[in-house]
Design a protein around this motif. Sequence first.
Motif, PDB file in Angstrom:
ATOM      1  N   LEU A   1      46.678  54.153  64.271  1.00 27.36           N
ATOM      2  CA  LEU A   1      45.611  54.965  63.684  1.00 27.36           C
ATOM      3  C   LEU A   1      46.185  56.099  62.835  1.00 27.36           C
ATOM      4  O   LEU A   1      45.691  56.371  61.731  1.00 27.36           O
ATOM      5  N   THR A   2      47.217  56.752  63.337  1.00 20.56           N
ATOM      6  CA  THR A   2      47.850  57.839  62.587  1.00 20.56           C
ATOM      7  C   THR A   2      48.394  57.329  61.264  1.00 20.56           C
ATOM      8  O   THR A   2      48.191  57.949  60.213  1.00 20.56           O
ATOM      9  N   ASP A   3      49.072  56.188  61.298  1.00 17.39           N
ATOM     10  CA  ASP A   3      49.606  55.590  60.075  1.00 17.39           C
ATOM     11  C   ASP A   3      48.490  55.252  59.095  1.00 17.39           C
ATOM     12  O   ASP A   3      48.596  55.520  57.892  1.00 17.39           O
ATOM     13  N   MET A   4      47.397  54.681  59.586  1.00 16.57           N
ATOM     14  CA  MET A   4      46.282  54.309  58.717  1.00 16.57           C
ATOM     15  C   MET A   4      45.637  55.540  58.062  1.00 16.57           C
ATOM     16  O   MET A   4      45.286  55.513  56.889  1.00 16.57           O
ATOM     17  N   VAL A   5      45.505  56.623  58.819  1.00 16.26           N
ATOM     18  CA  VAL A   5      44.899  57.841  58.279  1.00 16.26           C
ATOM     19  C   VAL A   5      45.857  58.529  57.304  1.00 16.26           C
ATOM     20  O   VAL A   5      45.463  58.925  56.212  1.00 16.26           O
ATOM     21  N   GLN A   6      47.127  58.655  57.694  1.00 15.55           N
ATOM     22  CA  GLN A   6      48.087  59.334  56.819  1.00 15.55           C
ATOM     23  C   GLN A   6      48.318  58.573  55.519  1.00 15.55           C
ATOM     24  O   GLN A   6      48.545  59.180  54.476  1.00 15.55           O
ATOM     25  N   SER A   7      48.232  57.257  55.556  1.00 19.42           N
ATOM     26  CA  SER A   7      48.397  56.456  54.339  1.00 19.42           C
ATOM     27  C   SER A   7      47.085  56.347  53.548  1.00 19.42           C
ATOM     28  O   SER A   7      47.050  55.697  52.517  1.00 19.42           O
ATOM     29  N   ARG A   8      46.048  56.958  54.071  1.00 18.91           N
ATOM     30  CA  ARG A   8      44.712  56.961  53.455  1.00 18.91           C
ATOM     31  C   ARG A   8      44.097  55.566  53.367  1.00 18.91           C
ATOM     32  O   ARG A   8      43.245  55.305  52.517  1.00 18.91           O
TER      33      ARG A   8
ATOM     34  N   GLU B   1      49.120  51.410  73.905  1.00 16.15           N
ATOM     35  CA  GLU B   1      50.042  52.506  73.583  1.00 16.15           C
ATOM     36  C   GLU B   1      50.388  52.547  72.100  1.00 16.15           C
ATOM     37  O   GLU B   1      50.815  53.572  71.587  1.00 16.15           O
ATOM     38  N   ARG B   2      50.184  51.455  71.386  1.00 19.76           N
ATOM     39  CA  ARG B   2      50.456  51.419  69.951  1.00 19.76           C
ATOM     40  C   ARG B   2      49.308  51.962  69.112  1.00 19.76           C
ATOM     41  O   ARG B   2      49.482  52.264  67.934  1.00 19.76           O
ATOM     42  N   ALA B   3      48.138  52.106  69.703  1.00 22.53           N
ATOM     43  CA  ALA B   3      46.933  52.468  68.943  1.00 22.53           C
ATOM     44  C   ALA B   3      47.073  53.811  68.243  1.00 22.53           C
ATOM     45  O   ALA B   3      46.731  53.926  67.059  1.00 22.53           O
ATOM     46  N   ILE B   4      47.551  54.824  68.929  1.00 23.74           N
ATOM     47  CA  ILE B   4      47.638  56.154  68.307  1.00 23.74           C
ATOM     48  C   ILE B   4      48.567  56.119  67.098  1.00 23.74           C
ATOM     49  O   ILE B   4      48.260  56.707  66.059  1.00 23.74           O
ATOM     50  N   GLY B   5      49.677  55.423  67.194  1.00 21.22           N
ATOM     51  CA  GLY B   5      50.594  55.312  66.063  1.00 21.22           C
ATOM     52  C   GLY B   5      49.968  54.561  64.904  1.00 21.22           C
ATOM     53  O   GLY B   5      50.111  54.961  63.741  1.00 21.22           O
TER      54      GLY B   5
ATOM     55  N   SER C   1      41.809  57.332  69.627  1.00 19.64           N
ATOM     56  CA  SER C   1      42.544  56.142  70.070  1.00 19.64           C
ATOM     57  C   SER C   1      42.025  55.616  71.404  1.00 19.64           C
ATOM     58  O   SER C   1      42.085  54.413  71.652  1.00 19.64           O
ATOM     59  N   VAL C   2      41.509  56.499  72.241  1.00 19.37           N
ATOM     60  CA  VAL C   2      40.931  56.055  73.521  1.00 19.37           C
ATOM     61  C   VAL C   2      39.729  55.153  73.248  1.00 19.37           C
ATOM     62  O   VAL C   2      39.612  54.054  73.806  1.00 19.37           O
ATOM     63  N   LEU C   3      38.834  55.605  72.356  1.00 20.57           N
ATOM     64  CA  LEU C   3      37.676  54.783  71.996  1.00 20.57           C
ATOM     65  C   LEU C   3      38.089  53.516  71.266  1.00 20.57           C
ATOM     66  O   LEU C   3      37.518  52.448  71.472  1.00 20.57           O
ATOM     67  N   PHE C   4      39.084  53.644  70.396  1.00 22.04           N
ATOM     68  CA  PHE C   4      39.567  52.490  69.637  1.00 22.04           C
ATOM     69  C   PHE C   4      40.066  51.397  70.587  1.00 22.04           C
ATOM     70  O   PHE C   4      39.785  50.218  70.384  1.00 22.04           O
TER      71      PHE C   4
END
Length: 184
Positions: A59-66, A53-57, A35-38
């Motif tokens: 990215l996590t959502d995008m990865v978990q939802s595939r 501050e929203r980036a980690i959430g 997320s820092v690089l993103f």
Amino acid sequence: MAIEVGRVDGVTPKPRTSEPWVTPCDTDATLAAASVLFNLYRRHYGEPPDADERAIGWLTDMVQSRMLTIYTAFVDSAADASPIGLATVHAIPASLVMGRFWQLRDLYVLPGSRRQGVGVALVGAVREAALAAGATRLSLLTEPDNHAALGLYRRLGFGPVEGQASLSLDLAPHERAESRDARR
């Protein structure tokens, strides 16, 4: 150049000299580092830091939802090393061949780490993963004036797509404009 795809997750990677190595991001720790690089990537394209501050959430959502797979690149072998490059990809149905292809969505390398094989390592790791997943093609979009990226992609074997037009329909034009106006 040999491209190594490894995992950082609680395991100290083998010592490397200066060869970049790439790992998928699928844990809280690896996604936080990505997320820092993103955020730097988004700022590079003119997005304000107010959404960092929203980036980690996201990215996590995008990865978990595939919906996305995220890869980061390193050159330092220390367990607490920070990534220096980022790639995001996703699979897309390929209807005519009843398969799928992969699209490289984002590629970002820290400015001080460019032209050192990091982008090559990231694209190589994505290519290997796409082949392993049975993808029929790896595609990408980039701006026509991004000469450094276009040169890299051409050296890696990418070519222009003839006979197709790229079109887009902005579904939230007023919201985006209002958001940008509020930042001025």
